[in-house]
Design a protein around this motif. Structure first.
Motif, PDB file in Angstrom:
ATOM      1  N   ALA A   1      -7.356  -5.577  -1.903  1.00  0.00           N
ATOM      2  CA  ALA A   1      -6.355  -6.024  -2.875  1.00  0.00           C
ATOM      3  C   ALA A   1      -6.542  -7.510  -3.084  1.00  0.00           C
ATOM      4  CB  ALA A   1      -4.947  -5.723  -2.374  1.00  0.00           C
ATOM      5  N   VAL A   2      -6.172  -7.973  -4.259  1.00  0.00           N
ATOM      6  CA  VAL A   2      -6.458  -9.362  -4.644  1.00  0.00           C
ATOM      7  C   VAL A   2      -5.180 -10.083  -5.092  1.00  0.00           C
ATOM      8  CG1 VAL A   2      -8.852  -8.894  -5.349  1.00  0.00           C
ATOM      9  CG2 VAL A   2      -6.991  -8.650  -7.018  1.00  0.00           C
ATOM     10  N   PRO A   3      -5.226 -11.418  -5.116  1.00  0.00           N
ATOM     11  CA  PRO A   3      -4.063 -12.183  -5.586  1.00  0.00           C
ATOM     12  C   PRO A   3      -3.627 -11.709  -6.972  1.00  0.00           C
ATOM     13  CG  PRO A   3      -5.650 -13.678  -4.597  1.00  0.00           C
ATOM     14  CD  PRO A   3      -6.305 -12.319  -4.646  1.00  0.00           C
ATOM     15  N   GLY A   4      -2.336 -11.665  -7.189  1.00  0.00           N
ATOM     16  CA  GLY A   4      -1.818 -11.241  -8.485  1.00  0.00           C
ATOM     17  C   GLY A   4      -1.394  -9.782  -8.501  1.00  0.00           C
ATOM     18  N   GLN A   5      -1.769  -9.033  -7.456  1.00  0.00           N
ATOM     19  CA  GLN A   5      -1.339  -7.633  -7.415  1.00  0.00           C
ATOM     20  C   GLN A   5       0.085  -7.538  -6.901  1.00  0.00           C
ATOM     21  OE1 GLN A   5      -5.202  -5.740  -5.700  1.00  0.00           O
ATOM     22  NE2 GLN A   5      -3.835  -4.011  -6.112  1.00  0.00           N
ATOM     23  N   MET A   6       0.886  -6.734  -7.587  1.00  0.00           N
ATOM     24  CA  MET A   6       2.227  -6.412  -7.104  1.00  0.00           C
ATOM     25  C   MET A   6       2.089  -5.598  -5.818  1.00  0.00           C
ATOM     26  SD  MET A   6       5.526  -6.025  -7.426  1.00  0.00           S
ATOM     27  CE  MET A   6       5.942  -6.546  -9.092  1.00  0.00           C
ATOM     28  N   ILE A   7       2.866  -5.930  -4.810  1.00  0.00           N
ATOM     29  CA  ILE A   7       2.787  -5.167  -3.559  1.00  0.00           C
ATOM     30  C   ILE A   7       3.643  -3.899  -3.699  1.00  0.00           C
ATOM     31  CG2 ILE A   7       3.124  -5.215  -1.062  1.00  0.00           C
ATOM     32  CD1 ILE A   7       2.569  -8.209  -1.145  1.00  0.00           C
ATOM     33  N   THR A   8       2.944  -2.822  -3.975  1.00  0.00           N
ATOM     34  CA  THR A   8       3.596  -1.510  -4.109  1.00  0.00           C
ATOM     35  C   THR A   8       3.699  -0.869  -2.727  1.00  0.00           C
ATOM     36  OG1 THR A   8       1.424  -0.524  -4.372  1.00  0.00           O
ATOM     37  CG2 THR A   8       2.574  -1.171  -6.402  1.00  0.00           C
ATOM     38  N   PRO A   9       4.456   0.226  -2.631  1.00  0.00           N
ATOM     39  CA  PRO A   9       4.470   0.945  -1.347  1.00  0.00           C
ATOM     40  C   PRO A   9       3.063   1.335  -0.884  1.00  0.00           C
ATOM     41  CG  PRO A   9       6.301   1.683  -2.690  1.00  0.00           C
ATOM     42  CD  PRO A   9       5.475   0.765  -3.566  1.00  0.00           C
ATOM     43  N   ALA A  10       2.177   1.690  -1.817  1.00  0.00           N
ATOM     44  CA  ALA A  10       0.805   2.047  -1.419  1.00  0.00           C
ATOM     45  C   ALA A  10       0.087   0.844  -0.812  1.00  0.00           C
ATOM     46  CB  ALA A  10       0.029   2.579  -2.622  1.00  0.00           C
ATOM     47  N   LEU A  11       0.352  -0.327  -1.364  1.00  0.00           N
ATOM     48  CA  LEU A  11      -0.305  -1.528  -0.846  1.00  0.00           C
ATOM     49  C   LEU A  11       0.292  -1.933   0.514  1.00  0.00           C
ATOM     50  CD1 LEU A  11      -2.511  -3.500  -1.359  1.00  0.00           C
ATOM     51  CD2 LEU A  11      -1.092  -4.697  -3.004  1.00  0.00           C
ATOM     52  N   VAL A  12       1.571  -1.698   0.699  1.00  0.00           N
ATOM     53  CA  VAL A  12       2.188  -1.930   2.013  1.00  0.00           C
ATOM     54  C   VAL A  12       1.420  -1.136   3.066  1.00  0.00           C
ATOM     55  CG1 VAL A  12       4.230  -1.471   3.443  1.00  0.00           C
ATOM     56  CG2 VAL A  12       4.506  -2.447   1.135  1.00  0.00           C
ATOM     57  N   SER A  13       1.089   0.086   2.723  1.00  0.00           N
ATOM     58  CA  SER A  13       0.375   0.961   3.635  1.00  0.00           C
ATOM     59  C   SER A  13      -1.000   0.392   3.986  1.00  0.00           C
ATOM     60  CB  SER A  13       0.247   2.321   2.944  1.00  0.00           C
ATOM     61  OG  SER A  13      -0.474   3.204   3.724  1.00  0.00           O
ATOM     62  N   LEU A  14      -1.697  -0.120   2.978  1.00  0.00           N
ATOM     63  CA  LEU A  14      -3.011  -0.722   3.223  1.00  0.00           C
ATOM     64  C   LEU A  14      -2.900  -1.968   4.090  1.00  0.00           C
ATOM     65  CD1 LEU A  14      -4.897  -0.495  -0.183  1.00  0.00           C
ATOM     66  CD2 LEU A  14      -5.468   0.622   1.974  1.00  0.00           C
TER      67      LEU A  14
ATOM     68  N   TYR B   1       5.794   2.941   6.954  1.00  0.00           N
ATOM     69  CA  TYR B   1       6.087   1.771   6.122  1.00  0.00           C
ATOM     70  C   TYR B   1       5.981   2.106   4.630  1.00  0.00           C
ATOM     71  CZ  TYR B   1       5.834  -0.456  10.614  1.00  0.00           C
ATOM     72  OH  TYR B   1       6.052  -0.790  11.916  1.00  0.00           O
ATOM     73  N   THR B   2       5.032   3.003   4.316  1.00  0.00           N
ATOM     74  CA  THR B   2       4.942   3.463   2.923  1.00  0.00           C
ATOM     75  C   THR B   2       6.231   4.166   2.526  1.00  0.00           C
ATOM     76  OG1 THR B   2       2.685   4.075   3.498  1.00  0.00           O
ATOM     77  CG2 THR B   2       3.464   4.710   1.313  1.00  0.00           C
ATOM     78  N   ILE B   3       6.656   5.088   3.367  1.00  0.00           N
ATOM     79  CA  ILE B   3       7.878   5.852   3.056  1.00  0.00           C
ATOM     80  C   ILE B   3       9.063   4.901   2.946  1.00  0.00           C
ATOM     81  CG2 ILE B   3       9.451   7.666   3.857  1.00  0.00           C
ATOM     82  CD1 ILE B   3       7.046   8.842   5.437  1.00  0.00           C
ATOM     83  N   GLN B   4       9.154   3.975   3.889  1.00  0.00           N
ATOM     84  CA  GLN B   4      10.260   3.010   3.855  1.00  0.00           C
ATOM     85  C   GLN B   4      10.265   2.222   2.544  1.00  0.00           C
ATOM     86  OE1 GLN B   4       9.890  -0.619   6.202  1.00  0.00           O
ATOM     87  NE2 GLN B   4      11.964  -0.325   6.988  1.00  0.00           N
ATOM     88  N   ALA B   5       9.079   1.788   2.115  1.00  0.00           N
ATOM     89  CA  ALA B   5       9.006   0.991   0.881  1.00  0.00           C
ATOM     90  C   ALA B   5       9.405   1.826  -0.334  1.00  0.00           C
ATOM     91  CB  ALA B   5       7.594   0.417   0.713  1.00  0.00           C
TER      92      ALA B   5
ATOM     93  N   GLY C   1      16.921   2.387  -3.196  1.00  0.00           N
ATOM     94  CA  GLY C   1      18.202   1.976  -2.623  1.00  0.00           C
ATOM     95  C   GLY C   1      18.550   2.606  -1.298  1.00  0.00           C
ATOM     96  N   VAL C   2      17.592   3.264  -0.669  1.00  0.00           N
ATOM     97  CA  VAL C   2      17.870   3.927   0.604  1.00  0.00           C
ATOM     98  C   VAL C   2      17.404   3.033   1.751  1.00  0.00           C
ATOM     99  CG1 VAL C   2      17.356   5.969   2.023  1.00  0.00           C
ATOM    100  CG2 VAL C   2      17.555   6.190  -0.470  1.00  0.00           C
ATOM    101  N   THR C   3      18.282   2.765   2.691  1.00  0.00           N
ATOM    102  CA  THR C   3      17.844   2.056   3.891  1.00  0.00           C
ATOM    103  C   THR C   3      17.563   3.094   4.980  1.00  0.00           C
ATOM    104  OG1 THR C   3      20.157   1.749   4.474  1.00  0.00           O
ATOM    105  CG2 THR C   3      19.032  -0.118   3.456  1.00  0.00           C
ATOM    106  N   CYS C   4      16.616   2.762   5.835  1.00  0.00           N
ATOM    107  CA  CYS C   4      16.090   3.778   6.729  1.00  0.00           C
ATOM    108  C   CYS C   4      16.045   3.275   8.158  1.00  0.00           C
ATOM    109  CB  CYS C   4      14.657   4.130   6.358  1.00  0.00           C
ATOM    110  SG  CYS C   4      14.371   4.269   4.600  1.00  0.00           S
TER     111      CYS C   4
END
Lengths: 403, 403
Positions: free
Chosen positions: A145-158, B202-206, B212-215
């Motif tokens: 992932a690179v600067p400027g990317q929104m941190i989505t739940p998928a990116l949190v996982s990475l 962490y993906t699921i949490q995000a 709006g769900v806290t986990c």
């Protein structure tokens, strides 16, 4: 008066940059990344078993072997257990690391295991089956992932998977939301017959919060001196200002003059659009952008989406979005030589087309309809007749849900 | 094994209801409304002036009068100032309440005002122009929003304008996110070569936080007794449980048995889909739903969107979403008789069609691609060949941005 495109261009040329900060990875969703995320290991990091069953050497199949002595059982997370002979196997679980002495996994469904012996049923076995090979998705050192990317739940996982507990993100500007107009009373007040309750500031606040921006809120009375004091303060304490009201041609629309006195340079006033024609935009000597939207609620709603959010995305270093299009669902006439932002409800038909159904409204003061609207359709200024079936640009304001 | 549709039906039949609570209107965005919002006054609440200029009686125009004595100036928020003669006018500002003795507004651009006299320029004046009539958008008592509506920024604005400082919303269930598997190490740990870092939780949490769900988060070791203790606790303290891992056919996949011992009734195990085939779903004696997803990251990601979020929406009393469709952009073969959820990146072409571009992936273990994916395309189980240009259902996982 300038065009919508010119206005947008000037606004984007005034995007800010508020630096970076570090946040915990599990609090980073919704923020904009400001570093490269690199694979610290291969993806997957080992030859990963993808089915529960037995690990064997394919050589055994070639030799016609169909019964295997179970040497050991290896769970996911166990150190790999090697086999030494072709007629040996390891009972192995999904997620486990394939022993280097094995190359192929046969799933339980294709086996009978009894008294420590696994017997292959009449099925075809392929070399390397049920193994997700080390490094086949990404190699160690690859940029994920690179600067400027929104941190989505998928990116949190990475980010989690490469062990980055802290992550560098762009700082979000602090925005002051400023309402003007003596006709406004607080939400908890009972308005006189000729007054209305304040609502624009709360709409803007709610939109900005959806994008991770926290805001200060203030109200300016229709008095130039008090206005000036409060605005000066806001220019000092915030990174950007959004005003609603006070920029039309009215006798009490002191704002443009007050802003000028505060050395906020006017970059434009009036855009050839409806709603929102009196939109004023400027920049203070310190570079603080001032978005002064007209006071009617539909204009505020449109301008926040059409102008402020693209500024915010540019400011956070996000790439510009792709244009979206929808099919107009009604015939429509609009005579003024202005870009008309039509309130629409979007649907997706079974031909996968986005269809924009106009939500009847009484012009820019009519905000009761906005709750049913999920996009604005941008109709060009150089046409007056718009036909059902024609395709125009849209600006999404809320997501379209699927089942 | 049941179908995707059957699984969805069973899950929706087990939607919960956690009652309602009161929140401040300016904290209500993102929550689901649980009362009617009624107009406490007409919309607009008075004949609202929409241009800065003068208010006159149209009768004057009919009589050929074109100069008017300015009797007073009325700002927005001022009590209306009446005129007494047809050749009188009130200088009046946008947002002001039109005096009952006037009916028409002429904007500054069509006037010259000098020494207290407004002179009409050669323009056509229409009866009632530049006035937004009281009650023309909504009438007092009209219902503006109903239970089950998501509180969008536009709805915040409506709620503010009717003076509802407190608003009744649905309570959001508290969800425990539970990871399993001894191969998982914490994000801040250095995994052994045969281990991986935890990331699914962490993906699921995000994803849940976006809604709006806290986990709560916990991890179960691969030990049936410890699992049972921890799960019992979670069933007691939470309204729902999402598990990842531990539900395939593996020797150490104790979960289904442990859940059975805890009187969690199995409602289904295995869905004819890829990824996510081993998905297990059940309900405790107290009605707590348990979503036990397989452990691979793509399956977790899909199942959370395809099954948990619809359950959440039903639980919050939201109406079911409309199905969305996109055009497949590649030819594709998928042989198993399973619903295949293809990872795609959506674009909108200039014919306003949603186009689904498959993101090449190495199956359900490959989650490095998910950061580029914004939808899953649901390919039907009864076909094997899928052609470019065909239209299939999609499930959005992140919004499509426009410029």
């Amino acid at each position: 008066m300038i065009t919508v495109e010119e206005a947008e261009k000037i606004i984007l040329a005034n995007a800010g940059d508020y630096g970076a900060e570090i946040v915990m990875f599990d609090e980073a969703a919704g923020r904009v990344l400001f570093e490269n995320i690199k694979a610290d290991r291969d993806f997957p990091p080992y030859n990963r078993v993808t089915m529960d069953g037995i690990a064997i050497r394919y050589e055994a199949i070639e030799r016609g072997i169909s019964t295997f002595t179970v040497r050991a059982t290896q769970a996911a997370g166990d150190m790999p257990v090697n086999i030494e002979q072709p007629d040996e196997c390891v009972e192995i679980m999904t997620g486990a690391s394939l022993p280097i002495t094995a190359d192929t996994v046969i799933r339980y469904e294709d086996l009978i295991i009894k008294n420590g012996i696994a017997t292959l049923q009449a099925v075809k076995v392929k070399y390397g089956q049920n193994v997700h090979l080390q490094g086949s998705d990404r190699k160690q050192g690859d940029i994920l992932a690179v600067p400027g990317q929104m941190i989505t739940p998928a990116l949190v996982s990475l980010i989690a998977s490469v062990g980055e507990t802290e992550v560098r993100v762009k700082k979000v500007p602090r925005i002051a939301i400023v309402s003007t107009g003596d006709e406004l009373v607080p939400v908890n007040a009972v308005p006189a017959p000729f007054q209305v309750r304040q609502s624009n500031s709360y709409t803007i606040q709610a939109i900005l919060r959806q994008h991770g921006v926290t805001c200060g809120m203030l109200h300016l009375p229709d008095d130039p001196d008090k206005m000036k004091d409060k605005l000066q303060d806001a220019l000092y304490h915030y990174d950007g200002i959004i005003l609603s009201g006070g920029v039309s041609a009215g006798k009490f629309d002191y704002l443009p003059k007050v802003l000028e006195e505060l050395q906020v340079e006017k970059l434009f006033h009036k855009v050839s659009q409806r709603p929102g024609k009196p939109f004023w935009f400027g920049r203070s000597e310190q570079g603080i952008p001032v978005f002064a939207f007209p006071g009617n609620p539909v204009a505020v709603f449109l301008c926040t989406h059409r102008y402020f959010l693209p500024w915010l995305r540019a400011t956070l270093g996000m790439p510009g979005g792709e244009a979206l299009y929808a099919v107009l669902d009604n015939d429509l006439t609009f005579n003024p030589a202005l870009n008309y932002f039509l309130q629409v409800k979007l649907e997706v038909n079974t031909r996968a087309q986005l269809v924009a159904i106009p939500v009847a409204g009484n012009g820019s003061g009519d905000f009761a309809n906005l709750a049913d609207v999920n996009a604005f359709m941008e109709l060009p200024a150089d046409k007056n007749e718009f036909k059902k079936g024609e395709v125009y640009k849209i600006h999404l304001i809320s997501p379209i849900y699927s089942t």
